[in-house]
Design a protein around this motif. Sequence first.
Motif, PDB file in Angstrom:
ATOM      1  N   ALA A  26       0.830  -1.215   0.000  1.00 54.78           N
ATOM      2  CA  ALA A  26       0.000   0.000   0.000  1.00 54.78           C
ATOM      3  C   ALA A  26       0.864   1.265   0.000  1.00 54.78           C
ATOM      4  O   ALA A  26       0.634   2.188  -0.785  1.00 54.78           O
ATOM      5  N   ASN A  31       1.543   7.247  -2.165  1.00 57.48           N
ATOM      6  CA  ASN A  31       1.476   8.128  -1.001  1.00 57.48           C
ATOM      7  C   ASN A  31       2.399   9.334  -1.155  1.00 57.48           C
ATOM      8  O   ASN A  31       2.050  10.448  -0.786  1.00 57.48           O
ATOM      9  N   ILE A 108      -0.393  -0.567 -14.600  1.00 55.76           N
ATOM     10  CA  ILE A 108       0.092   0.276 -13.506  1.00 55.76           C
ATOM     11  C   ILE A 108       1.608   0.149 -13.377  1.00 55.76           C
ATOM     12  O   ILE A 108       2.327   1.140 -13.308  1.00 55.76           O
ATOM     13  N   MET A 239      -7.406  -4.830  -7.933  1.00 55.51           N
ATOM     14  CA  MET A 239      -6.705  -5.594  -8.974  1.00 55.51           C
ATOM     15  C   MET A 239      -6.146  -6.920  -8.466  1.00 55.51           C
ATOM     16  O   MET A 239      -5.454  -7.615  -9.206  1.00 55.51           O
ATOM     17  N   LEU A 331       2.372  -5.683  -7.321  1.00 57.75           N
ATOM     18  CA  LEU A 331       1.734  -5.492  -8.624  1.00 57.75           C
ATOM     19  C   LEU A 331       2.022  -6.676  -9.546  1.00 57.75           C
ATOM     20  O   LEU A 331       1.216  -7.026 -10.407  1.00 57.75           O
TER      21      LEU A 331
HETATM   22  N1  PFF Z   1      -0.432   1.180  -3.415  1.00 59.23           N
HETATM   23  C1  PFF Z   1       0.736   1.481  -4.193  1.00 59.23           C
HETATM   24  C2  PFF Z   1       1.146   2.920  -3.901  1.00 59.23           C
HETATM   25  O1  PFF Z   1       0.409   3.641  -3.241  1.00 59.23           O
HETATM   26  O2  PFF Z   1       2.206   3.326  -4.359  1.00 59.23           O
HETATM   27  C3  PFF Z   1       0.542   1.263  -5.655  1.00 59.23           C
HETATM   28  C4  PFF Z   1      -0.155  -0.019  -5.998  1.00 59.23           C
HETATM   29  C5  PFF Z   1       0.393  -1.231  -5.611  1.00 59.23           C
HETATM   30  C6  PFF Z   1      -1.375   0.017  -6.651  1.00 59.23           C
HETATM   31  C7  PFF Z   1      -0.289  -2.395  -5.871  1.00 59.23           C
HETATM   32  C8  PFF Z   1      -2.044  -1.147  -6.925  1.00 59.23           C
HETATM   33  C9  PFF Z   1      -1.502  -2.330  -6.523  1.00 59.23           C
HETATM   34  F1  PFF Z   1      -2.143  -3.420  -6.756  1.00 59.23           F
END
Ligand code: PFF
Length: 458
Positions: A26, A31, A108, A239, A331
């Motif tokens: 996350a 962030n 992504i 996802m 991811l």
């Molecule tokens: N949550 C990660 C971030 O905030 O940088 C990006 C991300 C990771 C998005 C994994 C989606 C995912 F499945």
Amino acid sequence: MSGARESVHGEWSGSVFFVLAATGSAVGLGNLWRFPYLVGDNGGGAFVLIYLLCILLVGLPIMMAEILIGRRGRHSPINSLRLIARDEGLSPAWQGLGWLGVAAGFMILSFYSVVGGWALYYAFEAVQGGFQGMDSDGAGALFEGLVASPALVVIWHTAFLLLLFGIVAAGVRRGLQRAVTWLMPLLFLLLVVLVLYGMTSSGFAETLTFMFRPDFSVVDGGTVLTALGQAFFTLSLGMGAIMVYGAYLPARSSIPGNTTWIVGMDTLTAIIAGLAIFPIVFSAGMEPGQGPGLVFVTLPVVFAEIAFGSLLGIAFFLLLSVAAITSGISLLEPAVAYLKERSGLSRTAAAGFITVAIWLLGIAAGLSLNAWADVRLLPFADLGIFDLLEFVSNDIMLPLGGLLIAVFAAWRVSAETRLAELGMQADSFRYRAWLLVTRFLAPAAVVLVFLNALGLFG
Ligand code: PFF
């Protein structure tokens, strides 16, 4: 009973490791890079408030739904959905939701890796003393110089993916657990140092007003869609990333408890990042709506001024890269786990194939910022490849995935399964509240936001 099936990929050795890994997923560029620039572009406080509401009312319940499905299925999202659908007599088409997630993950990671490459480049610049004596003009020029150079963008995107692949190949558990146990708290500490520094600057009061006093006159359907997309993106939802981590969760671990930790830490990090970055913006008289370059044109200015700035600069951008890598791993994971289940390839080989595909797509994303700036893939959308990938995956595919996950978990799966996985009683307040929100509120919010963004409400 939960955990009737065993994970074919192994399990976390305890809840803590699941929470760490999911928090590692996350907390990332979402962030530290995306949240601050979206706040800047969307006028501040009102965006922050809508974002927080989306996290609480849509993100949190959907995260519980994702983990629930993952732990019940114990496989990659595609196969978990297929197996649960089979067990419960539902349509096999539900596995399509897993495929939607895999596609979103590819898209992504392709642009995520380009930005991860920028973080690496900045760490490299800091090592060479590149931030010394830098003012805001100099920082702007450094970023523009990077983005305008096809060679630099592609080289650092490649470096980021190579590192990511190296860690996956070396064994995710060891590398990932170490990174999230030690390096992520260090990154957080560094952010706190920057906030403390910001508090002494002339821009801090303005930062508080900007971030926490909502001005709803700047909000439209697009703003709400962006906030919702960001809520999904920052929590890694929609996802299958959290779903696949949930597949490795021990049977007795509490889903609501773990979710609260993950969501809390992610949200705190985003807010702290904003509090670190905007004082620099306002003190230097810069524009908050700088777009995607925001972190990169602000932080070097502080590292040039602050005691031990070069050291802190190196540490910060290295840790930012680490945060991006722990997210990147998640991811990749839904696709890697599926390929492994399907083909019997080793984890390394499966990750290798997928990384190459993402590398190619990422080159297109990177070049669209310079050499291919005029390329438009869709005639009706005036977006370059990078922006198109970001918009379609974050703002459309993730909320759509999240909507379907909510419908699957709260409407289609049997109550028995839900109760067993969530560890709740059918007549408890907590269960009823979760069910109500996941059945009605979260799906309705996504649908309304979609319709609104399409301009259907005038
Ligand atoms: N949550 C990660 C971030 O905030 O940088 C990006 C991300 C990771 C998005 C994994 C989606 C995912 F499945």
